[in-house]
Design a protein around this motif. Structure first.
Motif, PDB file in Angstrom:
ATOM      1  N   MET A   1      30.373  21.521  36.489  1.00 52.73           N
ATOM      2  CA  MET A   1      30.540  22.143  37.726  1.00 52.73           C
ATOM      3  C   MET A   1      29.591  22.144  38.592  1.00 52.73           C
ATOM      4  O   MET A   1      28.376  22.375  38.149  1.00 52.73           O
ATOM      5  N   SER A   2      29.399  21.443  39.679  1.00 53.26           N
ATOM      6  CA  SER A   2      28.068  21.615  40.559  1.00 53.26           C
ATOM      7  C   SER A   2      27.534  23.426  41.050  1.00 53.26           C
ATOM      8  O   SER A   2      28.851  23.884  42.003  1.00 53.26           O
ATOM      9  N   SER A   3      26.436  22.843  42.395  1.00 49.25           N
ATOM     10  CA  SER A   3      26.687  24.562  42.468  1.00 49.25           C
ATOM     11  C   SER A   3      27.280  24.903  43.572  1.00 49.25           C
ATOM     12  O   SER A   3      27.895  25.417  44.440  1.00 49.25           O
ATOM     13  N   ALA A   4      27.521  23.512  44.656  1.00 47.87           N
ATOM     14  CA  ALA A   4      28.477  23.390  45.976  1.00 47.87           C
ATOM     15  C   ALA A   4      30.038  23.907  45.949  1.00 47.87           C
ATOM     16  O   ALA A   4      30.713  24.889  45.886  1.00 47.87           O
ATOM     17  N   LEU A   5      30.232  23.190  44.322  1.00 48.58           N
ATOM     18  CA  LEU A   5      31.646  23.714  43.657  1.00 48.58           C
ATOM     19  C   LEU A   5      32.208  25.033  43.775  1.00 48.58           C
ATOM     20  O   LEU A   5      32.739  25.929  44.411  1.00 48.58           O
ATOM     21  N   ARG A   6      30.436  25.605  43.309  1.00 48.20           N
ATOM     22  CA  ARG A   6      30.836  26.967  42.858  1.00 48.20           C
ATOM     23  C   ARG A   6      30.806  27.861  43.975  1.00 48.20           C
ATOM     24  O   ARG A   6      31.386  29.000  44.469  1.00 48.20           O
ATOM     25  N   ILE A   7      30.018  27.382  45.263  1.00 47.47           N
ATOM     26  CA  ILE A   7      30.256  28.001  46.135  1.00 47.47           C
ATOM     27  C   ILE A   7      31.526  28.023  46.822  1.00 47.47           C
ATOM     28  O   ILE A   7      32.005  28.854  47.202  1.00 47.47           O
ATOM     29  N   VAL A   8      32.156  26.828  47.075  1.00 45.23           N
ATOM     30  CA  VAL A   8      33.824  26.676  47.418  1.00 45.23           C
ATOM     31  C   VAL A   8      34.731  27.451  46.729  1.00 45.23           C
ATOM     32  O   VAL A   8      35.562  28.310  47.239  1.00 45.23           O
ATOM     33  N   ILE A   9      35.051  27.208  45.755  1.00 41.04           N
ATOM     34  CA  ILE A   9      35.253  28.552  44.525  1.00 41.04           C
ATOM     35  C   ILE A   9      35.132  29.606  44.804  1.00 41.04           C
ATOM     36  O   ILE A   9      36.060  30.243  44.927  1.00 41.04           O
ATOM     37  N   ASP A  10      34.042  30.508  45.225  1.00 35.47           N
ATOM     38  CA  ASP A  10      34.121  31.724  45.199  1.00 35.47           C
ATOM     39  C   ASP A  10      34.533  32.414  46.360  1.00 35.47           C
ATOM     40  O   ASP A  10      34.428  32.925  46.685  1.00 35.47           O
ATOM     41  N   ARG A  11      34.041  31.495  47.578  1.00 38.96           N
ATOM     42  CA  ARG A  11      34.461  31.518  49.031  1.00 38.96           C
ATOM     43  C   ARG A  11      36.262  31.631  48.972  1.00 38.96           C
ATOM     44  O   ARG A  11      36.204  31.905  49.785  1.00 38.96           O
ATOM     45  N   LEU A  12      36.886  30.714  48.370  1.00 35.31           N
ATOM     46  CA  LEU A  12      38.063  30.767  48.542  1.00 35.31           C
ATOM     47  C   LEU A  12      38.871  31.426  48.062  1.00 35.31           C
ATOM     48  O   LEU A  12      39.858  32.059  47.632  1.00 35.31           O
ATOM     49  N   ARG A  13      38.690  32.101  46.726  1.00 36.21           N
ATOM     50  CA  ARG A  13      39.138  33.013  45.641  1.00 36.21           C
ATOM     51  C   ARG A  13      39.245  34.088  46.201  1.00 36.21           C
ATOM     52  O   ARG A  13      39.340  34.334  47.447  1.00 36.21           O
ATOM     53  N   TYR A  14      41.048  34.139  46.260  1.00 35.61           N
ATOM     54  CA  TYR A  14      41.567  35.239  46.717  1.00 35.61           C
ATOM     55  C   TYR A  14      41.612  36.552  46.260  1.00 35.61           C
ATOM     56  O   TYR A  14      41.877  36.885  45.452  1.00 35.61           O
TER      57      TYR A  14
END
Length: 300
Positions: free
Chosen positions: A282-295
């Motif tokens: 997992m890239s650092s960018a994808l980690r950010i996306v997952i954390d921000r999108l998490r409901y």
């Protein structure tokens, strides 16, 4: 193989993934003529033709398919290692490729992705809008937004939205002429607007739950679409009943342009999830996306 030929292979892969030279040129940030020249040079070095070309599209030759099949795993490993090294830094960066339906982009992705872009200018986000259930590895996507029931068993799924319900809807004029169905079995006497999520998949069967029963109905009608917006338009123009996630038609129901039917047969179910491979670094960018999108439920 020479170093420049390795670079040429990345151009070939871009042409294959984009389906033509023009889109590959845009993706790579070079001219179309440069892409054409690179492919000709690569084929001369390889000693065989990798692509079949027509005026409208390109496709792989048999030798080209074998080349790409052997090329992809190696390039994927290189990309994963680069992303791993990027993640060591303090500033998240890199490209995140997401596939999702247009409805999911509007309802879930767009508000969050714009925030990420402002907060992390080194992150680039590519969104591919397609109702087809694209394979993440085949399309080289990092993640997909799908309804929970459509998430494959080999993927990690993170909820990114609340529970949703389906809505069977039709125009008031259609229902005035054909009658209002009160049970899913009555859909056999109605024109239904059908969804097919992929060119090689069967049309979507409508699923209902209510009164202690679970019912699946095959439906038919004048149109088959792969985008819910077209189903909604056909319903608005009186061509039949459409079966759409409720949030996508709430405005049309509220203003009376569409009327909901069989509402007591449409129980809420798990909503949209962001899914990604458990086997990929997992890239650092994808980690950010997952954390921000998490409901997150209000108050948690």
């Amino acid at each position: 193989m020479k170093r420049e030929e390795l670079a040429d292979l990345t151009v070939l892969l871009a042409v294959v993934e984009e389906g033509n030279f023009t889109r590959a040129a845009v993706r790579l940030g070079i001219s179309q003529s440069a892409v054409s020249h690179t492919i000709r040079r690569l084929e001369a070095a390889l000693g065989f033709r990798a692509l079949n070309r027509t005026s409208r599209s390109v496709s792989l030759t048999d030798m080209g398919e074998k080349l790409i099949a052997s090329l992809r795993p190696g390039l994927a490993q290189i990309e994963e290692r680069i992303e791993e090294l990027r993640s060591i830094g303090d500033r998240p960066s890199g490209l995140v490729r997401i596939t999702a339906s247009l409805a999911a982009v509007r309802a879930i992705l767009w508000p969050v992705m714009t925030e990420i872009s402002r907060d992390y200018p080194d992150i680039q986000i590519e969104i591919n809008t397609n109702s087809r259930l694209s394979d993440l590895a085949e399309g080289r996507f990092d993640a997909a937004v799908r309804l929970a029931e459509m998430v494959g068993p080999d993927l990690i799924a993170v909820p990114v939205g609340p529970a949703v319900a389906m809505a069977a809807v039709a125009s008031p004029d259609y229902l005035a002429g054909r009658g209002v169905p009160e049970h899913p079995d009555e859909l056999a006497r109605h024109d239904c607007i059908v969804m097919r999520f992929g060119a090689n998949t069967a049309p979507y069967d409508w699923e209902f739950e209510g009164r202690g029963e679970e019912i699946v109905r095959k439906v038919s009608g004048p149109f088959i679409f792969n985008e819910s917006e077209l189903c909604i338009r056909a319903a608005l123009e009186g061509f039949g009943i459409a079966y759409i996630p409720l949030p996508e038609v709430e405005t049309e129901i509220a203003d009376g342009r569409l009327q909901r039917v069989l509402a007591d047969w449409c129980e809420p179910f798990e909503g949209f999830h962001l899914c990604y491979s458990s086997r990929r670094q997992m890239s650092s960018a994808l980690r950010i996306v997952i954390d921000r999108l998490r409901y997150r439920i209000a108050g948690t």
